[in-house]
Design a protein around this motif. Structure first.
Motif, PDB file in Angstrom:
ATOM      1  N   ALA B  22       0.767  -1.268   0.159  1.00  0.00           N
ATOM      2  CA  ALA B  22       0.047   0.104   0.070  1.00  0.00           C
ATOM      3  C   ALA B  22       0.785   1.279   0.038  1.00  0.00           C
ATOM      4  O   ALA B  22       0.542   2.299  -0.729  1.00  0.00           O
ATOM      5  N   THR B  23       2.041   1.208   0.768  1.00  0.00           N
ATOM      6  CA  THR B  23       2.811   2.321   0.802  1.00  0.00           C
ATOM      7  C   THR B  23       3.355   2.782  -0.781  1.00  0.00           C
ATOM      8  O   THR B  23       3.350   3.911  -1.133  1.00  0.00           O
ATOM      9  N   HIS B  53       1.631  -0.907  15.366  1.00  0.00           N
ATOM     10  CA  HIS B  53       2.420  -1.937  15.797  1.00  0.00           C
ATOM     11  C   HIS B  53       3.722  -2.515  15.138  1.00  0.00           C
ATOM     12  O   HIS B  53       4.628  -3.086  15.628  1.00  0.00           O
ATOM     13  N   HIS B  54       3.534  -2.503  13.680  1.00  0.00           N
ATOM     14  CA  HIS B  54       4.488  -3.238  12.858  1.00  0.00           C
ATOM     15  C   HIS B  54       5.867  -2.037  12.450  1.00  0.00           C
ATOM     16  O   HIS B  54       6.625  -2.468  12.263  1.00  0.00           O
ATOM     17  N   PHE B  55       5.152  -0.857  12.169  1.00  0.00           N
ATOM     18  CA  PHE B  55       6.170   0.217  11.964  1.00  0.00           C
ATOM     19  C   PHE B  55       5.799   1.426  12.872  1.00  0.00           C
ATOM     20  O   PHE B  55       4.713   2.107  12.463  1.00  0.00           O
ATOM     21  N   ALA B  56       6.799   1.497  13.884  1.00  0.00           N
ATOM     22  CA  ALA B  56       6.196   2.584  14.993  1.00  0.00           C
ATOM     23  C   ALA B  56       6.173   4.066  14.302  1.00  0.00           C
ATOM     24  O   ALA B  56       5.223   4.537  14.671  1.00  0.00           O
ATOM     25  N   THR B  57       6.987   4.373  13.262  1.00  0.00           N
ATOM     26  CA  THR B  57       6.961   5.859  12.772  1.00  0.00           C
ATOM     27  C   THR B  57       6.871   5.655  11.242  1.00  0.00           C
ATOM     28  O   THR B  57       7.094   4.883  10.588  1.00  0.00           O
ATOM     29  N   LYS B  58       6.395   6.883  10.763  1.00  0.00           N
ATOM     30  CA  LYS B  58       6.230   6.742   9.341  1.00  0.00           C
ATOM     31  C   LYS B  58       7.655   6.842   8.453  1.00  0.00           C
ATOM     32  O   LYS B  58       7.791   6.049   7.633  1.00  0.00           O
ATOM     33  N   ALA B  59       8.864   7.335   9.331  1.00  0.00           N
ATOM     34  CA  ALA B  59       9.943   7.177   8.460  1.00  0.00           C
ATOM     35  C   ALA B  59      10.265   5.774   8.708  1.00  0.00           C
ATOM     36  O   ALA B  59      10.820   5.073   7.636  1.00  0.00           O
ATOM     37  N   GLU B  60       9.930   4.983   9.660  1.00  0.00           N
ATOM     38  CA  GLU B  60      10.313   3.640   9.574  1.00  0.00           C
ATOM     39  C   GLU B  60       9.648   2.688   8.464  1.00  0.00           C
ATOM     40  O   GLU B  60      10.214   1.917   7.822  1.00  0.00           O
ATOM     41  N   LEU B  61       8.433   2.970   8.410  1.00  0.00           N
ATOM     42  CA  LEU B  61       7.389   2.550   7.355  1.00  0.00           C
ATOM     43  C   LEU B  61       8.253   2.974   6.030  1.00  0.00           C
ATOM     44  O   LEU B  61       8.359   1.916   5.200  1.00  0.00           O
ATOM     45  N   MET B  62       8.579   3.751   5.815  1.00  0.00           N
ATOM     46  CA  MET B  62       9.244   4.436   4.449  1.00  0.00           C
ATOM     47  C   MET B  62      10.490   3.611   4.336  1.00  0.00           C
ATOM     48  O   MET B  62      10.913   3.008   3.148  1.00  0.00           O
TER      49      MET B  62
END
Lengths: 204, 204
Positions: B22-23, B53-62
DNA sequence: AAGTTTACCGGCAGACCTGATTGTTTCTTC
DNA sequence: GAAGAAACAATCAGGTCTGCCGGTAAACTT
């Protein structure tokens, strides 16, 4: 004693200039995503009200920044005098000119706007004509440097433009590499290699 | 009767996959600036709590999206079988492979992240190692296609990599052009011209 | 010199967006 | 089977950003 306040036209011109310069600054330093109208106003030393008076919306501000930017970019390219030195190295000189123009901080700002424009229809619409103008002017500059007679109303000669657009696209790729902190030495090597090839292929 | 709920590991894996896909979707369609964690969750069909829960922050998601993306990109490039056809056209084939890899929507997403990373130290730090891996793997793929014996622990041979990196940077420039709605025909012409030149210069 | 236009100021409200927190359900482990 | 961990849900609070609006003063107009 000087006039305590400038004329309206002068004030407008000055304020708009301040705002557009600040916008470019923000784009270079913060990137499009983190650029806010607030920050632009802060850097320009202008109130938010003034900004809104001159550019009603953020998109409008950005759209005008593009033109401002392209104007500056073309100016910086034109600086390098297109005096046609003799010799087959004119191709190499043209490449250098393009690199000068497309590798500075100005092109960083343009890149930010390009990427942003991809998903912003309003910005995209504003950019399109300016982009075409940039392409046309770049082509003219390049031909002048090559010593061609520029015949503007002549039918297009795509063959002639091959070295130009190959170079432009390569340089944009290199500019991207530079933005990301790639190795400057390798970039120079690659550009040097390309110059050699281009001279051999298109030179003299 | 099947198990009403998957095992933890399967659930984790699935949710993370949904979020990362989705990202990437958001990056391609909306661009980095307009991509919000909210929208990502909506598209993934996952609650914001799960995302966090899986990616604490947006940056981590990216940051994780980058790796996800590069993995996919390399996979799509490896698809094109690096069977070393004989003949001097192997250079042209290598160029085609790179174009395939770098011209799709995946590279659009990567471009968004690159540009965003320029002004985002956290993202930049996350990208750096992955980028190096991509470069290394690309180089290996290219050499395989050229039929070179790959000797990984051999000292660097920058000469050997010239055609690769010239091509990569040119293609990145062309990819940018494609993002902005440039003329596909002209892009093909330019790529064709480059293939001709590359074969003449480096081929056989 | 009065009236009008223009440039500019600064506060406000609505819309997000992000990260935090608390609660619930299901798996895992002992 | 009981305790604990993990996955997920849902709401909250703090912050920022944008666009709008009423007000002011200086410059232009007639």
């Amino acid at each position: 004693m000087t006039r305590p306040r400038l004329t309206q036209q002068e004030r407008t011109e000055r304020t708009r200039e301040l705002l557009l310069d600040a916008t470019v600054d923000c784009l270079v330093e913060l990137g499009y995503a983190r650029t806010s109208t607030n920050e632009i106003c802060r850097r320009a030393g202008v109130s938010r009200g003034a900004q809104q008076h001159h550019f009603a919306t953020k998109a409008e501000l950005m759209a005008n920044a593009i033109e401002h930017l392209v104007t500056k970019l073309l100016a910086s390219m034109s600086e390098h005098p297109p005096s046609s030195l003799p010799g087959p190295d004119r191709v190499a000189m043209g490449i250098d000119m393009l690199w000068q123009g497309y590798s500075g901080s100005l092109s960083t700002a343009v890149m930010e706007l390009w990427v942003a424009a991809r998903t912003d229809p309003e910005l995209r619409a504003a950019m399109h004509p300016i982009d075409k103008g940039l392409a046309r002017r770049t082509s003219e500059l390049f031909r002048e440097m090559l010593g061609d007679q520029v015949a503007p109303d002549q039918p297009e000669q795509p063959q002639k433009d091959m070295p130009l657009w190959l170079t432009v696209n390569l340089i944009r790729g290199l500019a991207l590499d530079a933005m990301l902190g790639g190795d400057p030495v390798r970039r120079d090597q690659l550009l040097q290699e390309w110059k050699t090839i281009a001279v051999k292929t298109y030179g003299a």
